[in-house]
Write a protein that holds these residues in place. Structure first.
Motif, PDB file in Angstrom:
ATOM      1  N   MET A 104      47.745  35.768  76.979  1.00 55.97           N
ATOM      2  CA  MET A 104      47.062  35.843  76.054  1.00 55.97           C
ATOM      3  C   MET A 104      45.800  35.929  75.373  1.00 55.97           C
ATOM      4  O   MET A 104      45.270  35.028  76.207  1.00 55.97           O
ATOM      5  N   THR A 128      42.347  37.753  72.770  1.00 54.73           N
ATOM      6  CA  THR A 128      42.052  38.729  72.028  1.00 54.73           C
ATOM      7  C   THR A 128      41.138  38.139  72.068  1.00 54.73           C
ATOM      8  O   THR A 128      39.853  37.672  72.754  1.00 54.73           O
ATOM      9  N   GLY A 160      39.834  34.521  64.913  1.00 51.91           N
ATOM     10  CA  GLY A 160      39.990  33.412  63.411  1.00 51.91           C
ATOM     11  C   GLY A 160      41.245  34.198  62.564  1.00 51.91           C
ATOM     12  O   GLY A 160      41.072  33.724  61.201  1.00 51.91           O
ATOM     13  N   GLY A 198      43.885  35.956  62.846  1.00 52.72           N
ATOM     14  CA  GLY A 198      44.985  36.474  63.079  1.00 52.72           C
ATOM     15  C   GLY A 198      45.816  37.290  63.873  1.00 52.72           C
ATOM     16  O   GLY A 198      46.751  37.199  63.838  1.00 52.72           O
ATOM     17  N   GLY A 200      45.927  36.517  67.256  1.00 54.12           N
ATOM     18  CA  GLY A 200      46.573  35.721  67.885  1.00 54.12           C
ATOM     19  C   GLY A 200      47.844  35.706  67.592  1.00 54.12           C
ATOM     20  O   GLY A 200      49.132  35.692  68.501  1.00 54.12           O
ATOM     21  N   ARG A 201      47.886  35.249  66.629  1.00 53.08           N
ATOM     22  CA  ARG A 201      49.337  34.517  65.909  1.00 53.08           C
ATOM     23  C   ARG A 201      50.120  35.844  65.607  1.00 53.08           C
ATOM     24  O   ARG A 201      51.331  35.675  65.900  1.00 53.08           O
ATOM     25  N   THR A 250      41.687  24.320  76.092  1.00 50.43           N
ATOM     26  CA  THR A 250      40.886  24.958  74.490  1.00 50.43           C
ATOM     27  C   THR A 250      41.708  25.789  73.860  1.00 50.43           C
ATOM     28  O   THR A 250      41.060  25.867  72.471  1.00 50.43           O
ATOM     29  N   ARG A 285      50.075  25.201  66.436  1.00 53.24           N
ATOM     30  CA  ARG A 285      49.967  25.408  65.637  1.00 53.24           C
ATOM     31  C   ARG A 285      50.798  26.480  64.886  1.00 53.24           C
ATOM     32  O   ARG A 285      51.890  26.682  64.023  1.00 53.24           O
TER      33      ARG A 285
HETATM   34  C1  LIG Z   1      43.388  31.734  72.465  1.00 57.72           C
HETATM   35  C2  LIG Z   1      43.248  32.608  71.359  1.00 57.72           C
HETATM   36  C3  LIG Z   1      44.524  33.761  71.759  1.00 57.72           C
HETATM   37  C4  LIG Z   1      43.300  32.731  69.970  1.00 57.72           C
HETATM   38  O1  LIG Z   1      43.765  33.914  69.169  1.00 57.72           O
HETATM   39  P1  LIG Z   1      42.586  34.238  67.976  1.00 57.72           P
HETATM   40  O2  LIG Z   1      43.137  36.094  67.447  1.00 57.72           O
HETATM   41  O3  LIG Z   1      41.612  33.399  67.288  1.00 57.72           O
HETATM   42  O4  LIG Z   1      43.835  33.634  66.847  1.00 57.72           O
HETATM   43  P2  LIG Z   1      44.604  33.714  65.555  1.00 57.72           P
HETATM   44  O5  LIG Z   1      43.518  33.723  64.441  1.00 57.72           O
HETATM   45  O6  LIG Z   1      45.191  34.485  65.453  1.00 57.72           O
HETATM   46  O7  LIG Z   1      44.643  31.785  65.015  1.00 57.72           O
HETATM   47  C5  LIG Z   1      45.836  31.461  64.508  1.00 57.72           C
HETATM   48  C6  LIG Z   1      45.877  30.004  63.653  1.00 57.72           C
HETATM   49  O8  LIG Z   1      44.995  29.181  65.954  1.00 57.72           O
HETATM   50  C7  LIG Z   1      44.395  28.900  65.761  1.00 57.72           C
HETATM   51  N1  LIG Z   1      43.505  28.417  66.319  1.00 57.72           N
HETATM   52  C8  LIG Z   1      43.180  29.681  67.060  1.00 57.72           C
HETATM   53  N2  LIG Z   1      42.290  29.391  68.320  1.00 57.72           N
HETATM   54  C9  LIG Z   1      42.431  28.105  68.520  1.00 57.72           C
HETATM   55  C10 LIG Z   1      42.023  27.306  69.969  1.00 57.72           C
HETATM   56  N3  LIG Z   1      41.585  27.660  70.520  1.00 57.72           N
HETATM   57  N4  LIG Z   1      41.877  25.922  69.414  1.00 57.72           N
HETATM   58  C11 LIG Z   1      43.179  25.501  67.939  1.00 57.72           C
HETATM   59  N5  LIG Z   1      43.035  26.256  66.357  1.00 57.72           N
HETATM   60  C12 LIG Z   1      43.273  27.492  66.793  1.00 57.72           C
HETATM   61  C13 LIG Z   1      43.504  29.324  63.984  1.00 57.72           C
HETATM   62  O9  LIG Z   1      42.278  28.734  63.394  1.00 57.72           O
HETATM   63  C14 LIG Z   1      44.695  30.056  63.341  1.00 57.72           C
HETATM   64  O10 LIG Z   1      45.134  28.882  62.686  1.00 57.72           O
HETATM   65  P3  LIG Z   1      46.023  28.912  60.873  1.00 57.72           P
HETATM   66  O11 LIG Z   1      47.500  28.990  61.112  1.00 57.72           O
HETATM   67  O12 LIG Z   1      45.172  27.651  60.172  1.00 57.72           O
HETATM   68  O13 LIG Z   1      44.792  29.901  60.446  1.00 57.72           O
HETATM   69  C15 LIG Z   1      42.111  33.213  70.868  1.00 57.72           C
HETATM   70  O14 LIG Z   1      41.159  32.219  71.290  1.00 57.72           O
HETATM   71  C16 LIG Z   1      41.548  34.200  73.071  1.00 57.72           C
HETATM   72  O15 LIG Z   1      41.576  34.820  73.457  1.00 57.72           O
HETATM   73  N6  LIG Z   1      40.663  32.687  73.828  1.00 57.72           N
HETATM   74  C17 LIG Z   1      40.338  33.374  74.880  1.00 57.72           C
HETATM   75  C18 LIG Z   1      41.430  33.542  75.918  1.00 57.72           C
HETATM   76  C19 LIG Z   1      42.205  32.257  76.566  1.00 57.72           C
HETATM   77  O16 LIG Z   1      42.200  30.994  76.081  1.00 57.72           O
HETATM   78  N7  LIG Z   1      43.517  32.409  75.745  1.00 57.72           N
HETATM   79  C20 LIG Z   1      44.666  31.885  75.968  1.00 57.72           C
HETATM   80  C21 LIG Z   1      44.636  30.988  77.941  1.00 57.72           C
HETATM   81  S1  LIG Z   1      46.373  29.824  77.381  1.00 57.72           S
END
Ligand SMILES: CC(C)(COP(=O)(O)OP(=O)(O)OC[C@H]1O[C@@H](n2cnc3c(N)ncnc32)[C@H](O)[C@@H]1OP(=O)(O)O)[C@@H](O)C(=O)NCCC(=O)NCCS
Length: 156
Positions: A77, A79, A85, A87, A89-90, A115, A122
């Protein structure tokens, strides 16, 4: 609200973002099972067609629920930093869980980066392990979500 669209894509379309986000210091971006017929890959695209998010789902036994009937693993996963932030990822997660449910899956699990655990929480995932290290990547926790059986009807 997210303006991305989510579609199934060949594994190769996910590798660039996997590399940039998940393996920035090098390391394999192709993984065993990527080309298995049961595995599916999703990409989130902006209206101009740019891939800004990716994820993979594959039917795989769950280490913490060995008796699960039809468990699937979520991997890779990621983004793009610029869209976080908003949407994307969701959208990937919701679409993937729906597709797994349609395929008969009853559980999705992942090795979640500590992290990112809040992101999965969520969406309804639960932490089921103590933290553990993945060499070269960092601390993780085991997480999973039970899925409703496909076609299950609601009792009134
Ligand atoms: C983790 C990741 C995929 C989230 O993607 P994103 O596009 O930011 O996610 P979204 O914008 O759809 O967030 C959905 C919800 O989760 C929350 N959220 C996103 N990342 C979060 C985090 N790291 N910790 C806590 N909450 C988080 C958002 O605030 C949002 O909350 P809401 O429902 O109140 O609006 C992205 O931050 C990423 O690629 N991180 C680096 C790689 C990684 O860690 N991947 C996961 C490997 S296990």
């Amino acid at each position: 609200m997210s303006s991305v669209t989510v579609d199934e894509v060949p594994a190769g379309e996910t590798y660039a973002l996997r590399g940039a986000v998940l393996r920035p210091n090098g390391g394999e971006v192709t993984w065993p099972g990527d080309e298995d017929p049961a595995t599916f890959h999703l990409a989130a695209r902006t209206p101009d067609g740019r891939v800004v998010g990716v994820v993979r789902f594959s039917p795989t036994p769950c280490p913490w629920r060995p008796l699960a009937k039809d468990p699937w693993q979520l991997r890779g996963m990621a983004t793009e930093t610029a869209v976080r932030g908003s949407g994307a990822g969701r959208a990937l997660l919701d679409d993937g869980l729906a597709r797994v449910t349609t395929r008969g899956g009853d559980l999705v699990w992942c090795d979640a980066r500590v992290t990112a655990a809040g992101f999965y929480e969520r969406a309804g995932f639960t932490v089921v392990t103590e933290p553990y290290d993945k060499p070269g990547i960092g601390p993780h926790v085991g997480m999973l979500i039970d899925l409703p059986a496909a076609g299950a009807s609601r009792s009134s």
